[in-house]
Design an enzyme around this catalytic site. Structure first.
Site, PDB file in Angstrom:
ATOM      1  N   ASP A  45     -22.681 -10.428 -24.457  1.00 40.51           N
ATOM      2  CA  ASP A  45     -22.346  -9.129 -25.019  1.00 40.51           C
ATOM      3  C   ASP A  45     -21.331  -9.294 -26.149  1.00 40.51           C
ATOM      4  OD1 ASP A  45     -23.938  -8.136 -23.020  1.00 40.51           O
ATOM      5  OD2 ASP A  45     -22.265  -7.541 -21.732  1.00 40.51           O
ATOM      6  N   LYS A  46     -21.296  -8.318 -27.039  1.00 44.59           N
ATOM      7  CA  LYS A  46     -20.412  -8.395 -28.194  1.00 44.59           C
ATOM      8  C   LYS A  46     -18.963  -8.622 -27.782  1.00 44.59           C
ATOM      9  CE  LYS A  46     -19.183  -5.941 -32.464  1.00 44.59           C
ATOM     10  NZ  LYS A  46     -19.417  -4.736 -33.294  1.00 44.59           N
TER      11      LYS A  46
END
Length: 241
Positions: free
Chosen positions: A104-105
């Protein structure tokens, strides 16, 4: 056999335009013979290729460990945001590179970047049972009930069932709010969703290992290094079940 200019571009010698100029300027030799035709066909493995007198050490595939920082997309390219490929130093750049499995970012830690699709598939496929381990900081304490739910296989609200995972309390945190999570899948936001089912939010998430390959503790956030043959083999040595 492949075009000489294509092979040089694949090895990050330069852009297509830069490589073609090198060839036409006489800087590239094949088996001791100066070649000035970019379209000249060569065997990248068998032929002896030099560029400006330096031997070309050809490798079809590359395997890179990155300590991914938060705020960067696990993608090959994106017009709106910085990606992990953008972070690679120039000498690591190759056509066709991609992150093998997304983080995930806002998630940090171990990320493998490669151009070997089969390797990535074997590493990521749930059928291969290669474990991925994370450190998760939560907004509440870990309970025995949560540990049991992870072992049984968390079920999301939409009915999606996760394969059994392992949840442990990080012994370094007496508050019991830091977890060590081991799974062998990579569903979208999986770790965060698993904890959400248990009524907890993930405050910080970091992947620390894939199989028996652990994130190099001396690798600064945002930096990368190439994997050795032993590193690659270790990925498939750590399997769940």
């Amino acid at each position: 056999m492949d075009r000489l200019d294509k092979i040089l571009v694949s090895q990050n010698v330069g852009s297509r335009k830069e490589v073609q100029k090198l060839i036409k300027d006489g800087a590239v030799c094949v088996n001791g013979e100066c070649i000035r035709q970019p379209q000249h066909k060569v065997n990248a493995v068998a032929d002896d290729i030099t560029v400006s007198g330096q031997p070309l050490l050809y490798s079809k595939y590359v395997y890179i460990m990155m300590n991914k920082p938060a705020g960067v997309l696990s993608a090959s390219n994106d017009k709106r945001a910085e990606t992990v490929i953008d972070l690679l130093p120039k000498d690591f750049q190759r056509p066709g590179l991609f992150p093998a499995g997304r983080l995930d970012k806002d998630t940090e830690g171990l990320l493998i970047i490669t151009n070997d699709g089969e390797f990535a598939h074997n590493m990521l496929s749930p059928k291969k049972h290669v474990e991925k381990k994370y450190i998760a900081e939560l907004d509440g304490e870990i309970t025995d009930d949560m540990i049991e739910k992870f072992e049984q296989g968390i079920v999301f609200a939409d009915g999606t069932r996760c394969l059994p995972g392992k949840l442990e309390i990080d012994s370094k945190n007496p508050a019991k709010t830091t977890a060590v999570v081991t799974i062998c899948e990579g569903k979208f936001h999986q770790v965060k969703k698993m904890f959400a089912v248990c009524g907890k939010n993930v405050v910080h998430l970091k992947r620390i290992s894939i199989g028996n390959l652990y994130l190099d503790g001396n690798l600064p956030i945002g930096s990368c290094k190439t994997l050795s043959e032993l590193d690659k083999l270790s990925i498939f040595m750590g399997k769940m079940y």
